[in-house]
Every structure is written in structure tokens, then in C-alpha cells.
Design a protein around this motif. Structure first.
Motif, PDB file in Angstrom:
ATOM      1  N   UNK A   1     -58.563 -31.265  57.287  1.00 28.75           N
ATOM      2  CA  UNK A   1     -57.416 -32.473  56.864  1.00 28.75           C
ATOM      3  C   UNK A   1     -57.861 -33.915  56.408  1.00 28.75           C
ATOM      4  N   UNK A   2     -57.440 -34.323  55.513  1.00 23.01           N
ATOM      5  CA  UNK A   2     -57.825 -35.782  54.954  1.00 23.01           C
ATOM      6  C   UNK A   2     -56.897 -36.745  56.060  1.00 23.01           C
TER       7      UNK A   2
ATOM      8  N   UNK B   1     -50.229 -32.278  55.212  1.00 17.86           N
ATOM      9  CA  UNK B   1     -50.668 -33.518  54.265  1.00 17.86           C
ATOM     10  C   UNK B   1     -51.949 -32.778  53.293  1.00 17.86           C
ATOM     11  N   UNK B   2     -52.864 -33.686  53.118  1.00 16.84           N
ATOM     12  CA  UNK B   2     -53.802 -33.588  52.066  1.00 16.84           C
ATOM     13  C   UNK B   2     -54.949 -32.816  52.810  1.00 16.84           C
TER      14      UNK B   2
ATOM     15  N   UNK C   1     -40.411 -34.634  45.953  1.00 15.09           N
ATOM     16  CA  UNK C   1     -39.635 -35.334  46.783  1.00 15.09           C
ATOM     17  C   UNK C   1     -40.248 -35.436  48.123  1.00 15.09           C
ATOM     18  N   UNK C   2     -41.067 -34.666  48.562  1.00 14.88           N
ATOM     19  CA  UNK C   2     -41.509 -34.638  49.928  1.00 14.88           C
ATOM     20  C   UNK C   2     -42.706 -35.836  49.798  1.00 14.88           C
ATOM     21  N   UNK C   3     -43.313 -35.898  48.752  1.00 13.00           N
ATOM     22  CA  UNK C   3     -44.387 -36.939  48.678  1.00 13.00           C
ATOM     23  C   UNK C   3     -43.816 -38.277  48.680  1.00 13.00           C
TER      24      UNK C   3
ATOM     25  N   UNK D   1     -51.663 -27.122  40.926  1.00 14.61           N
ATOM     26  CA  UNK D   1     -51.839 -25.906  41.199  1.00 14.61           C
ATOM     27  C   UNK D   1     -52.533 -26.034  42.845  1.00 14.61           C
ATOM     28  N   UNK D   2     -52.790 -27.413  43.382  1.00 12.31           N
ATOM     29  CA  UNK D   2     -53.359 -27.781  44.501  1.00 12.31           C
ATOM     30  C   UNK D   2     -52.100 -27.981  45.550  1.00 12.31           C
ATOM     31  N   UNK D   3     -50.967 -28.001  45.093  1.00 15.44           N
ATOM     32  CA  UNK D   3     -49.853 -28.353  45.945  1.00 15.44           C
ATOM     33  C   UNK D   3     -49.107 -27.184  46.450  1.00 15.44           C
ATOM     34  N   UNK D   4     -48.592 -26.971  47.669  1.00  9.63           N
ATOM     35  CA  UNK D   4     -48.082 -26.126  48.373  1.00  9.63           C
ATOM     36  C   UNK D   4     -49.257 -24.925  48.827  1.00  9.63           C
ATOM     37  N   UNK D   5     -50.409 -25.287  48.975  1.00  5.56           N
ATOM     38  CA  UNK D   5     -51.395 -24.798  49.683  1.00  5.56           C
ATOM     39  C   UNK D   5     -52.036 -25.570  50.680  1.00  5.56           C
TER      40      UNK D   5
END
Length: 249
Positions: free
Chosen positions: A212-213, A174-175, A234-236, A203-207
Motif C-alpha cells: 500500500x501507498x 487505496x493506491x 465518484x469514489x476517488x 487500467x490500474x484502477x479496480x485492481x
């Protein structure tokens, strides 16, 4: 990122600057191993290396980060502003994209902005919009308020929408955030009855980052750019989030 690398990253964030020698001593591994870890963390945009030291990316001020990919962040902010109606009260968290959103709202719409960012409050001093700056422990580098007092203030105010920044997202985690106290502030916001919106470049997605939020079923929308991979989108969406894609200039 393994457990040692997560520990290294947090020490660099907490101290602001760590030497290779000190990191080797505190983690019990060789300096060669530390350099390999730092090379990986820098390649993945978690920190920045200097001569014999590692520093967090947030060592640069908000103004400097705002000017990085400024045109893209302005487009993201413009779209986010279109979701806010005149007369609304909104919470805007720290970050360069959020700062541009706050300025767009305060200049063009009759809104009340609640924030924990002293930078955002200062940015809006010549605009007509009303600004409420919440108190707490002042983080000088991020120009943001954090800590238990900030959580209490968040509990005492009301807003219809909250725009938050992230440091990372992966489908299995998650975030996530790289600063424990700033993540705690975001979690206090997510506990409110409001529409929570993530505003972030792709750029923040995939890292992933250490903290955790608490965003399960609490974030309703993500606004990002067309650099987001089709798989991540799709996952989001499968997680129930509305994903708005803004075309990069």
C-alpha cells in the motif's frame, strides 16, 4: 487475489522468473493449482506466462512499456505538464507516462526535475532543463533507484509537486504497488510537503497489489483517461481527490 496468489506474485517480481514447479514446491500446492493461479494473475494483468514459467510485466524495459498505448500516455503527460509553472522544481517518479511528462517539461518549460529514474535522466540529456538524479540501490529492470539511501536523498531535497505512478487502486485498499522497494520510495515522497499527483492510465484502477501507498490525505489529484469507471471516479472524488479525465485519442 488471495494470500497464496499475492505470495506467488511477489516471488515472481523478486526473482524475475519462476517456474511452475518451483512455485508449487514453495507454496505447498499442486502444479495444477499453480497453473490456475497464474492463469488468473495473467488475465488480471499482474504477470505474464511463458512456457513453464511466469515473469513480471516489468521484465520489459521502460522503452517498450512507453510504446504501449503511446498516444494515450502522451496525452496524459501533456495535461500533467500544463499544471507545472516555469521555475518550479518537481519530482517525477519512474514509469512510462512519467517519462513522457519529464520530456515535455524539460523541452518546453524552465523547470528543475528531480527523479529516481536513470531512464528519465538519460532521456533528458539533450534537453535544456536541469535534472537531479537521486542515488541509491539500482534496480536494473526498472532503471530506478530504491532503498534507504534514496529515502535519505528525498528527505534532503525540496519540490513543489510530485508526479507518481501506481500499479493499482481499489476503494477499500487505496493506491498500491507491486514492488516493495519502489513503493517505499513513493511513500518517502508522500511524506514531503508537496502537491502529490497520481499520473496513470485507467487500467490500474479496480485492481490491487501487495504493497500500500501511504496516500491517505496526501495525494491531491489523479490524472487518468476516460476508461475510468464512473463508480471509481465518484469514489476517488469522495475521498477528496481532484480527478482529471483525459480523453483517449
Amino acid at each position: 487475489m488471495n494470500a497464496r496468489q499475492q505470495s506467488i506474485l511477489q516471488m515472481v517480481i523478486d526473482k524475475g522468473r519462476m517456474s511452475v514447479a518451483d512455485l508449487a514446491r514453495m507454496t505447498g500446492v499442486s502444479e495444477v493449482t499453480i497453473r490456475q493461479d497464474l492463469n488468473l494473475l495473467e488475465k488480471q494483468s499482474y504477470l505474464r506466462r511463458t512456457h513453464g514459467f511466469a515473469v513480471p510485466l516489468d521484465s520489459e524495459d521502460v522503452e517498450t512499456r512507453m510504446m504501449t498505448h503511446f498516444a494515450l500516455k502522451r496525452e496524459l503527460a501533456t495535461f500533467a505538464a500544463s499544471l507545472v509553472s516555469p521555475g518550479e522544481t518537481v519530482f517525477i517518479e519512474n514509469g512510462s507516462s512519467n517519462a513522457l511528462l519529464a520530456r515535455a517539461l524539460s523541452e518546453h518549460k524552465d523547470v528543475t526535475i528531480i527523479t529516481v529514474s536513470s531512464y528519465i535522466a538519460h532521456l533528458l540529456k539533450e534537453t535544456p532543463g536541469e535534472v537531479i538524479l537521486l542515488g541509491g540501490i539500482y534496480q536494473k529492470k526498472s532503471e530506478s533507484m530504491v532503498g534507504p539511501l534514496t529515502r535519505q536523498y528525498i528527505q534532503q531535497v525540496h519540490f513543489s509537486k510530485a508526479f507518481i505512478g501506481i500499479d493499482g487502486w481499489q476503494n477499500d485498499t487505496g493506491f498500491t504497488g507491486r514492488d516493495m522497494m519502489r513503493t517505499d520510495v513513493v511513500n518517502a515522497v508522500l511524506d514531503k510537503e508537496c502537491e502529490a499527483i497520481v499520473l496513470s492510465d485507467s487500467s490500474k484502477f479496480g485492481v490491487v497489489h501487495p504493497y500500500p501507498f501511504d496516500a491517505t490525505k496526501k495525494v491531491s489529484r489523479v490524472i487518468t483517461d476516460d476508461g475510468l469507471s464512473a463508480e471509481n471516479q465518484v469514489q476517488l472524488q469522495r475521498a477528496g481527490l481532484t480527478v482529471n479525465i483525459v480523453k483517449r485519442p
